[in-house]
Design an enzyme around this catalytic site. Structure first.
Site, PDB file in Angstrom:
ATOM      1  N   GLU A  55       0.817  -1.223   0.000  1.00  0.00           N
ATOM      2  CA  GLU A  55       0.000   0.000   0.000  1.00  0.00           C
ATOM      3  C   GLU A  55       0.847   1.267   0.000  1.00  0.00           C
ATOM      4  OE1 GLU A  55      -0.541  -2.659   1.904  1.00  0.00           O
ATOM      5  OE2 GLU A  55      -2.639  -3.274   1.661  1.00  0.00           O
ATOM      6  N   PHE A 117     -11.813  -8.075  13.345  1.00  0.00           N
ATOM      7  CA  PHE A 117     -10.703  -8.475  12.485  1.00  0.00           C
ATOM      8  C   PHE A 117     -10.322  -7.318  11.547  1.00  0.00           C
ATOM      9  CE2 PHE A 117      -9.268 -10.450   8.446  1.00  0.00           C
ATOM     10  CZ  PHE A 117      -8.039 -10.877   8.909  1.00  0.00           C
ATOM     11  N   GLN A 118      -9.062  -7.001  11.531  1.00  0.00           N
ATOM     12  CA  GLN A 118      -8.506  -5.914  10.701  1.00  0.00           C
ATOM     13  C   GLN A 118      -9.190  -4.574  10.956  1.00  0.00           C
ATOM     14  OE1 GLN A 118      -8.170  -7.460   6.622  1.00  0.00           O
ATOM     15  NE2 GLN A 118      -6.113  -8.146   7.171  1.00  0.00           N
ATOM     16  N   LYS A 167     -17.812  -1.614   5.549  1.00  0.00           N
ATOM     17  CA  LYS A 167     -18.231  -2.581   4.537  1.00  0.00           C
ATOM     18  C   LYS A 167     -19.755  -2.603   4.354  1.00  0.00           C
ATOM     19  CE  LYS A 167     -17.117  -7.217   2.946  1.00  0.00           C
ATOM     20  NZ  LYS A 167     -16.405  -8.453   3.225  1.00  0.00           N
ATOM     21  N   MET A 486      24.236   9.402   2.457  1.00  0.00           N
ATOM     22  CA  MET A 486      23.950  10.643   3.184  1.00  0.00           C
ATOM     23  C   MET A 486      24.174  10.461   4.684  1.00  0.00           C
ATOM     24  SD  MET A 486      23.213  13.741   2.864  1.00  0.00           S
ATOM     25  CE  MET A 486      22.325  14.299   1.427  1.00  0.00           C
TER      26      MET A 486
HETATM   27  C1  LIG Z   1      18.065  14.800   2.179  1.00  0.00           C
HETATM   28  C2  LIG Z   1      17.300  16.093   1.933  1.00  0.00           C
HETATM   29  C3  LIG Z   1      18.004  17.278   1.764  1.00  0.00           C
HETATM   30  C4  LIG Z   1      17.318  18.450   1.461  1.00  0.00           C
HETATM   31  N1  LIG Z   1      18.044  19.581   1.192  1.00  0.00           N
HETATM   32  C5  LIG Z   1      17.407  20.651   0.663  1.00  0.00           C
HETATM   33  C6  LIG Z   1      18.148  21.767   0.170  1.00  0.00           C
HETATM   34  O1  LIG Z   1      19.357  21.801   0.185  1.00  0.00           O
HETATM   35  N2  LIG Z   1      17.443  22.784  -0.376  1.00  0.00           N
HETATM   36  C7  LIG Z   1      16.073  22.767  -0.455  1.00  0.00           C
HETATM   37  O2  LIG Z   1      15.495  23.685  -1.016  1.00  0.00           O
HETATM   38  N3  LIG Z   1      15.356  21.766   0.054  1.00  0.00           N
HETATM   39  C8  LIG Z   1      16.003  20.697   0.582  1.00  0.00           C
HETATM   40  N4  LIG Z   1      15.249  19.631   1.020  1.00  0.00           N
HETATM   41  C9  LIG Z   1      13.777  19.724   0.973  1.00  0.00           C
HETATM   42  C10 LIG Z   1      13.219  20.434   2.206  1.00  0.00           C
HETATM   43  O3  LIG Z   1      13.200  19.529   3.283  1.00  0.00           O
HETATM   44  C11 LIG Z   1      11.793  20.974   1.935  1.00  0.00           C
HETATM   45  O4  LIG Z   1      10.972  19.940   1.466  1.00  0.00           O
HETATM   46  C12 LIG Z   1      11.747  22.064   0.887  1.00  0.00           C
HETATM   47  O5  LIG Z   1      12.770  23.009   1.096  1.00  0.00           O
HETATM   48  C13 LIG Z   1      10.400  22.768   0.961  1.00  0.00           C
HETATM   49  O6  LIG Z   1      10.168  23.448  -0.234  1.00  0.00           O
HETATM   50  P1  LIG Z   1       9.148  24.673  -0.318  1.00  0.00           P
HETATM   51  O7  LIG Z   1       9.477  25.708   0.691  1.00  0.00           O
HETATM   52  O8  LIG Z   1       9.142  25.067  -1.740  1.00  0.00           O
HETATM   53  O9  LIG Z   1       7.800  24.085   0.198  1.00  0.00           O
HETATM   54  P2  LIG Z   1       6.636  23.107  -0.240  1.00  0.00           P
HETATM   55  O10 LIG Z   1       6.662  21.993   0.726  1.00  0.00           O
HETATM   56  O11 LIG Z   1       6.614  22.792  -1.686  1.00  0.00           O
HETATM   57  O12 LIG Z   1       5.442  24.034   0.172  1.00  0.00           O
HETATM   58  C14 LIG Z   1       4.885  24.947  -0.717  1.00  0.00           C
HETATM   59  C15 LIG Z   1       4.447  26.224  -0.027  1.00  0.00           C
HETATM   60  O13 LIG Z   1       3.686  26.946  -0.993  1.00  0.00           O
HETATM   61  C16 LIG Z   1       2.352  27.115  -0.524  1.00  0.00           C
HETATM   62  N5  LIG Z   1       1.450  26.891  -1.645  1.00  0.00           N
HETATM   63  C17 LIG Z   1       0.999  25.721  -2.151  1.00  0.00           C
HETATM   64  N6  LIG Z   1       0.200  25.934  -3.208  1.00  0.00           N
HETATM   65  C18 LIG Z   1       0.152  27.274  -3.379  1.00  0.00           C
HETATM   66  C19 LIG Z   1      -0.501  28.122  -4.310  1.00  0.00           C
HETATM   67  N7  LIG Z   1      -1.288  27.644  -5.298  1.00  0.00           N
HETATM   68  N8  LIG Z   1      -0.316  29.460  -4.189  1.00  0.00           N
HETATM   69  C20 LIG Z   1       0.438  29.977  -3.177  1.00  0.00           C
HETATM   70  N9  LIG Z   1       1.085  29.213  -2.282  1.00  0.00           N
HETATM   71  C21 LIG Z   1       0.950  27.876  -2.387  1.00  0.00           C
HETATM   72  C22 LIG Z   1       2.135  26.121   0.588  1.00  0.00           C
HETATM   73  O14 LIG Z   1       1.181  26.610   1.507  1.00  0.00           O
HETATM   74  C23 LIG Z   1       3.553  26.004   1.172  1.00  0.00           C
HETATM   75  O15 LIG Z   1       3.787  26.990   2.144  1.00  0.00           O
HETATM   76  C24 LIG Z   1      15.909  18.456   1.377  1.00  0.00           C
HETATM   77  C25 LIG Z   1      15.201  17.274   1.598  1.00  0.00           C
HETATM   78  C26 LIG Z   1      15.879  16.101   1.844  1.00  0.00           C
HETATM   79  C27 LIG Z   1      15.101  14.839   2.022  1.00  0.00           C
HETATM   80  C1  LIG Z   2      12.215   5.661   5.336  1.00  0.00           C
HETATM   81  C2  LIG Z   2      13.469   6.364   5.728  1.00  0.00           C
HETATM   82  N1  LIG Z   2      14.284   5.835   6.670  1.00  0.00           N
HETATM   83  C3  LIG Z   2      15.436   6.454   7.006  1.00  0.00           C
HETATM   84  C4  LIG Z   2      15.798   7.635   6.420  1.00  0.00           C
HETATM   85  C5  LIG Z   2      17.086   8.348   6.825  1.00  0.00           C
HETATM   86  N2  LIG Z   2      18.016   8.427   5.661  1.00  0.00           N
HETATM   87  C6  LIG Z   2      18.137   9.534   4.917  1.00  0.00           C
HETATM   88  S1  LIG Z   2      19.196   9.361   3.635  1.00  0.00           S
HETATM   89  C7  LIG Z   2      19.541   7.770   4.090  1.00  0.00           C
HETATM   90  C8  LIG Z   2      20.515   6.950   3.295  1.00  0.00           C
HETATM   91  C9  LIG Z   2      20.124   6.765   1.868  1.00  0.00           C
HETATM   92  O1  LIG Z   2      21.012   5.865   1.267  1.00  0.00           O
HETATM   93  P1  LIG Z   2      20.943   5.541  -0.275  1.00  0.00           P
HETATM   94  O2  LIG Z   2      19.572   5.287  -0.694  1.00  0.00           O
HETATM   95  O3  LIG Z   2      21.929   4.470  -0.580  1.00  0.00           O
HETATM   96  O4  LIG Z   2      21.375   6.905  -0.947  1.00  0.00           O
HETATM   97  P2  LIG Z   2      22.766   7.702  -0.952  1.00  0.00           P
HETATM   98  O5  LIG Z   2      22.709   8.680   0.164  1.00  0.00           O
HETATM   99  O6  LIG Z   2      23.872   6.710  -0.802  1.00  0.00           O
HETATM  100  O7  LIG Z   2      22.780   8.370  -2.291  1.00  0.00           O
HETATM  101  C10 LIG Z   2      18.826   7.414   5.247  1.00  0.00           C
HETATM  102  C11 LIG Z   2      18.930   6.101   5.913  1.00  0.00           C
HETATM  103  C12 LIG Z   2      14.893   8.166   5.471  1.00  0.00           C
HETATM  104  N3  LIG Z   2      15.140   9.343   4.875  1.00  0.00           N
HETATM  105  N4  LIG Z   2      13.775   7.504   5.121  1.00  0.00           N
END
Ligand SMILES: Cc1cc2nc3c(=O)[nH]c(=O)nc-3n(C[C@H](O)[C@H](O)[C@H](O)COP(=O)(O)OP(=O)(O)OC[C@H]3O[C@@H](n4cnc5c(N)ncnc54)[C@H](O)[C@@H]3O)c2cc1C
Ligand SMILES: Cc1ncc(C[n+]2csc(CCOP(=O)(O)OP(=O)(O)O)c2C)c(N)n1
Length: 592
Positions: A55, A117-118, A167, A486
């Protein structure tokens, strides 16, 4: 249809309501509590049901489908474990503002609360991870609730909703209400048009700026293609530099001359320095996430901030806005561009000359640089080649979570919105592959690639079976570094180089794994062979796992360590190779 024209069973009502809301595909997995609905699915041909293998996969597929089409993604799961398995994608969609309708089966109303169940408290469990949810106990209310679910999922700030259907309600007969006659929740009427006075105040502030920057985000993509067009027009007429969050990539083209690259933790030096030193920041559909701001009390200390957002709870949540504008990005940009054209006919872009000189100096720092190699494939090089060989095609990119995700954001140039699907807010490993399947279902002839890590891909790999069943030629491009890269990077830089449990010892043979599912496996470990192997992957019209063996210990830079300010970022040439060479695992073994 049974009885008179609008008398139907609950299960018939579900299918009719989905059709009336324009649904063509649903992603789901059957079980006892949804069998009446599955029986109806069997007896019709308008909606295609994609049978997933878990899912969680259904939810991410629906997310990829939604993000790449601008439509609502629909998933269908059974009660209990079906519903609890849906929680991760629901929370993922909530954080990334993705419109989803999730239909869950529930035990019969007479058994609710009896530990049947479930049985699980689906509305209780999903309340914090949905925009809204309903338990429908009366079949006569079912159609209206489903129509309202679609309205709420896609209007205002998009998000996931759950409709929990016992259901006995699926078996019961009741009246079908068409969407035009359905009651709506009057208290939920998102404001689209921005306040004209606030927009005028923003335009005036923008005209006075000497060091402006546009910081755009996922809200521009949510708003639709017209918002991206208007964003480009605004940049053109103002001459302002522009950066974007991870979620907003593609709204402004990576080839645009005012583009600074992504900002934030792994963003470019020029984007982060511009954010730090600007005097006017125009935040358009972004939410000042902590990956963007770094240490809050050091975030862009001398700027006035304009914040455009449709969700009142986003405004002043993390950072105080001097000029807040509540409404839809598209509607507000239309007014802003009109007002700017009227008020700023005499605007002289040369007032930004000194600012652009500073930006040029920061750009010259070349913050995405990496050491090239003829012997081993550098992960950055792999993305660059992937980009060069796919950029002129009709391509969609999804990712998993980790270093590969950040390298994809840094090195794959996005020119258009809705072509980039990634889990930003929740950072869900396992998102990318099912999301890619969802994209491929909507765009059968496009090239859809999941840029993956060797750890992440193992979280939803079972969906290979789904891709093969439906002839969906999705490509999984694994940057295989044999580590949770990472995590290893953080351990190396922030935890004394103790690589606790971030090394995968028993990696599967990805080529054989692809073949076991009936797909195609390709492996490559030489830079010289890479282009040919990528071309082979593109040409295969079946699901592919591409095992791209890359340098094991490359780090992703720039990096702003958590809690640091934008101007404290680590750049590639400041990292120590020595620390990498001394890496040990928990048993004290040398890992290099
Ligand atoms: C490993 C990792 C590293 C990351 N590193 C970075 C990084 O270096 N840089 C980075 O940028 N992010 C990074 N992120 C992502 C970060 O965590 C956030 O998800 C991201 O920065 C959020 O983007 P956003 O502010 O555009 O918000 P979104 O989550 O896209 O939110 C959108 C915003 O716009 C508003 N909105 C939505 N629709 C409308 C509309 N029609 N009109 C007006 N407003 C609207 C919403 O209310 C919200 O406030 C990383 C994520 C991971 C997993
Ligand atoms: C479901 C989930 N569990 C744990 C994490 C924490 N986490 C972030 S990056 C990462 C490692 C990812 O490894 P890989 O997919 O091999 O990518 P790489 O960083 O090597 O490119 C982990 C464990 C997560 N983001 N999501």
């Amino acid at each position: 249809m049974s009885g008179t024209e609008n008398q139907m069973t609950g299960a018939e009502i579900v299918l009719q309501a989905l059709k009336d809301n324009g649904v063509e595909h649903i992603f789901g997995y059957p079980g006892g509590a949804v069998l009446p609905i599955y029986d109806e699915i069997f007896q019709q041909e308008d909606i295609e049901h994609i049978l997933v293998r878990h899912e969680q996969g259904a939810g991410h597929m629906a997310e990829g489908y939604a993000r790449s089409t601008g439509k609502v993604g629909v998933m269908l799961v059974t009660s209990g474990p079906g519903a609890t398995n849906a929680v991760t994608p629901l929370q993922d969609a909530l954080m990334d503002s993705i419109p989803l309708v999730c239909l869950t089966g529930q035990v019969p109303t007479t058994l609710i609360g009896s530990d049947a169940f479930q049985e699980c408290d689906t509305v209780g469990i999903t309340r914090p991870c949905t925009k809204h949810n309903w338990l429908v106990k009366d079949v006569n209310e079912l159609a209206g609730v489903i129509h309202e679910a679609f309205r709420i999922a896609q209007s205002g700030r998009p998000g996931p909703v759950v409709v929990d259907i016992p259901k006995d309600v699926q078996f019961a007969t009741g009246t079908y209400t068409p969407p035009s006659a359905a009651p709506i929740q009057k208290s939920y009427q998102p404001k689209l048009q921005g306040d004209a006075n606030q927009i005028a105040a923003a335009v005036s502030l923008m005209r006075s700026a000497r060091r402006p920057v546009i910081y755009s985000g996922g809200g521009v993509v949510n708003s639709g293609p017209e918002a991206s067009r208007l964003l480009r027009e605004l940049v053109e007429i103002t001459g302002f530099p522009i950066t974007s969050t991870l979620m907003g990539l593609g709204a402004y083209p990576a080839s645009g001359k005012n583009w600074l690259g992504m900002l934030g933790m792994h963003g470019s030096y020029e984007a982060n320095m511009a954010m730090h030193d600007c005097d006017v920041m125009v935040c358009i559909g972004a939410r000042f996430d902590d990956r963007i701001t770094g240490r809050l009390n050091a975030f862009s200390p001398n700027s006035k901030k304009i914040h455009i957002d449709i969700d009142p709870s986003s405004i002043n949540k993390n950072v105080r806005a001097d000029v807040p504008i509540l409404g839809d990005v598209g509607a507000i940009l239309e007014d802003m561009v009109r007002q700017w054209r009227a008020a700023a006919k005499d605007y002289d872009k040369t007032v930004q000359n000194d600012w652009w000189t500073s930006i040029a100096k920061w750009r010259a720092r070349n913050s995405f640089a990496y050491k090239a190699s003829d012997d081993v494939i550098m992960p950055q090089y792999a993305i660059q080649r992937l980009y060069e060989l796919t950029k002129d095609r009709d391509t969609y990119i999804t990712t998993e979570v980790g270093q590969h995700q950040m390298w994809a954001a840094q090195f794959y140039g996005f020119e258009h919105p809705n072509r980039w699907m990634t889990s930003g807010g929740l950072g869900t490993m396992g998102y990318g592959f099912p999301a890619a399947i969802g994209v491929q279902v909507a765009h059968r002839d496009s090239l859809v690639i999941d840029i993956a890590g060797d750890a992440s891909i193992q979280m939803c790999i079972q969906e290979m079976s789904c891709a093969v069943q439906y002839n969906l030629p999705v490509k999984i491009f694994i940057l295989n570094n044999q580590y949770m890269g990472m995590v290893r990077q953080w351990q190396q830089l922030l935890h004394g180089n103790r690589l606790s449990n971030s090394y995968t010892e028993a990696m599967p043979d990805f080529v054989k794994l692809a073949e076991a599912y009936g797909g195609v496996g390709i492996a490559c470990d030489k830079p010289g062979d890479l282009d040919g192997a990528i071309q082979e992957m593109i040409d295969v019209k079946r699901p592919v796992i591409f095992d791209c063996r890359v340098a094991n210990l490359a780090n992703c830079f720039p990096m702003i360590p958590s809690g640091k300010a934008h101007n404290e970022m680590l750049l590639p040439d400041e990292a120590t190779d020595e620390a990498v060479a001394n890496a040990i695992d928990a048993k004290g073994r040398q890992l290099v």
